[in-house]
Write an enzyme that holds these catalytic residues in place. Structure first.
Site, PDB file in Angstrom:
ATOM      1  CB  SER A   1      -0.861   0.010   1.271  1.00  0.00           C
ATOM      2  OG  SER A   1      -1.426   1.304   1.486  1.00  0.00           O
TER       3      SER A   1
ATOM      4  CE1 TYR B   1      -4.562  -2.072   4.847  1.00  0.00           C
ATOM      5  CE2 TYR B   1      -3.438   0.013   4.422  1.00  0.00           C
ATOM      6  CZ  TYR B   1      -4.054  -1.136   3.952  1.00  0.00           C
ATOM      7  OH  TYR B   1      -4.149  -1.354   2.604  1.00  0.00           O
TER       8      TYR B   1
HETATM    9  C1  BGC Z   1      -6.199   1.457   1.776  1.00  0.00           C
HETATM   10  C2  BGC Z   1      -7.352   2.291   1.269  1.00  0.00           C
HETATM   11  C3  BGC Z   1      -6.906   3.729   1.059  1.00  0.00           C
HETATM   12  C4  BGC Z   1      -5.642   3.776   0.225  1.00  0.00           C
HETATM   13  C5  BGC Z   1      -5.107   5.198   0.096  1.00  0.00           C
HETATM   14  C6  BGC Z   1      -5.052   1.608   0.826  1.00  0.00           C
HETATM   15  O1  BGC Z   1      -3.990   0.799   1.198  1.00  0.00           O
HETATM   16  O2  BGC Z   1      -6.600   0.097   1.886  1.00  0.00           O
HETATM   17  O3  BGC Z   1      -8.412   2.237   2.209  1.00  0.00           O
HETATM   18  O4  BGC Z   1      -7.927   4.428   0.386  1.00  0.00           O
HETATM   19  O5  BGC Z   1      -4.665   2.962   0.805  1.00  0.00           O
HETATM   20  O6  BGC Z   1      -5.101   5.888   1.309  1.00  0.00           O
END
Ligand code: BGC
Length: 291
Positions: A176, A189
């Site tokens: 991400s 996360y």
């Molecule tokens: C998340 C999303 C978020 C994106 C940008 C991703 O890794 O799961 O929820 O919109 O990152 O912030």
């Protein structure tokens, strides 16, 4: 602003990008892939994309039997690929080991593993429970560790199969933008994705001599159920666009194309790399006008 400095208006009426039409260049013909968390969102798209590119595909999922079966059918639509769905929790060691054995037996090998399964359990930091922390780390980081370890064991055992691929195997970690962008309210996360980034590079360094490639894709805001709140109303979408210099939300297809390429021999000399597919979200958008 004069003409040169005014950005073009964005046509928000553009239809969303659709899944690659069949058949795309079947550059993965003869290869076998396992995609985790493949019953929805980005994983679903990658499973279908790899299938349309000619690979046999194992569709891992935890919930959603019907969705998984529909994806299996879609994977098979373009050719003579094999596909099947396998239910397993990637955060559980015994389930991951059983899954790799089943996929190897069913498909006759594995050449590509896409570590996609991931989730969010958001909370203000001082309200975050240990269960929320553990669930996110367990799936997003430990799950990628367990699947990568089984993949490396298998790739080392089998080695390079001439005529199939120039490498002994490819691991693709779906990370991400939050592997480098801190994210208030999502500490578990962001920590899991930061962990994925260094885990990916360290594994890549260790296994390169065996001709095993390990890379990551770091998506930005992609239109999937995980972030529906961020794009489903005009107000939310307008707010989101402040974070996206390219001024459109990402579509699953944007990730699929990158994934097919990173899984293919076209990217054979690339290992330990993170490809940000984010419309510029990692370019410090606040500095477009400030600083
Ligand atoms: C998340 C999303 C978020 C994106 C940008 C991703 O890794 O799961 O929820 O919109 O990152 O912030």
């Amino acid at each position: 602003m004069d003409e040169k400095t005014t950005p073009p208006a964005v046509d928000e009426t553009l239809p969303p990008v659709v899944m690659p039409s069949c058949p795309i260049d079947r550059k993965l013909r003869g290869q076998k892939a396992l995609v985790t968390g493949a019953s929805s969102g980005i994983g679903r798209g990658i499973a279908i994309g790899l299938g349309h590119a000619g690979a046999d595909v194992a569709v891992n999922y935890l919930s959603g039997d019907e969705e998984a079966q529909a994806i299996v059918a879609e994977v098979k639509r373009c050719g003579d690929n094999k596909a099947f769905a396998y239910r397993a929790d990637v955060s559980k060691e015994d389930e991951v080991r059983a899954m790799f054995a089943a996929v190897e037996a069913e498909l006759g090998g594995i050449d590509i593993v896409v570590n996609n399964a991931g989730l969010q359990k958001d909370a203000a930091f001082d309200e975050m429970t240990l269960a929320q922390w553990n669930t996110v780390i367990g799936v997003n980081l430990t799950g990628q560790f367990l699947c990568s370890r089984e993949a490396v064991r298998l790739f080392k055992r089998v080695g390079v199969k001439p005529g199939v691929s120039c490498s002994a195997g490819k691991i693709l970690c779906i990370s991400s933008v939050h592997d480098i962008i801190p994210w208030a309210g999502h500490v578990n996360y962001a920590a899991s994705k930061g962990g994925v980034a260094m885990m990916m590079k360290s594994i890549a360094q260790e296994v390169a001599p065996w001709r095993i490639r390990v890379n990551a894709i770091s998506p930005g805001a992609i239109r999937t159920p995980i972030n529906m709140e961020a794009w489903s109303t005009p107000q939310a979408y307008a707010e989101l666009m402040k974070l996206v210099p390219y001024k459109r939300i990402g579509e699953v297809d944007d990730i699929v194309r990158a994934a097919v390429w990173l899984a293919s021999d076209e990217s054979d000399y690339i290992t330990g790399a993170t490809l940000y597919v984010d419309g510029g979200m990692t370019l410090y958008p606040g500095f477009e006008t400030g600083g």
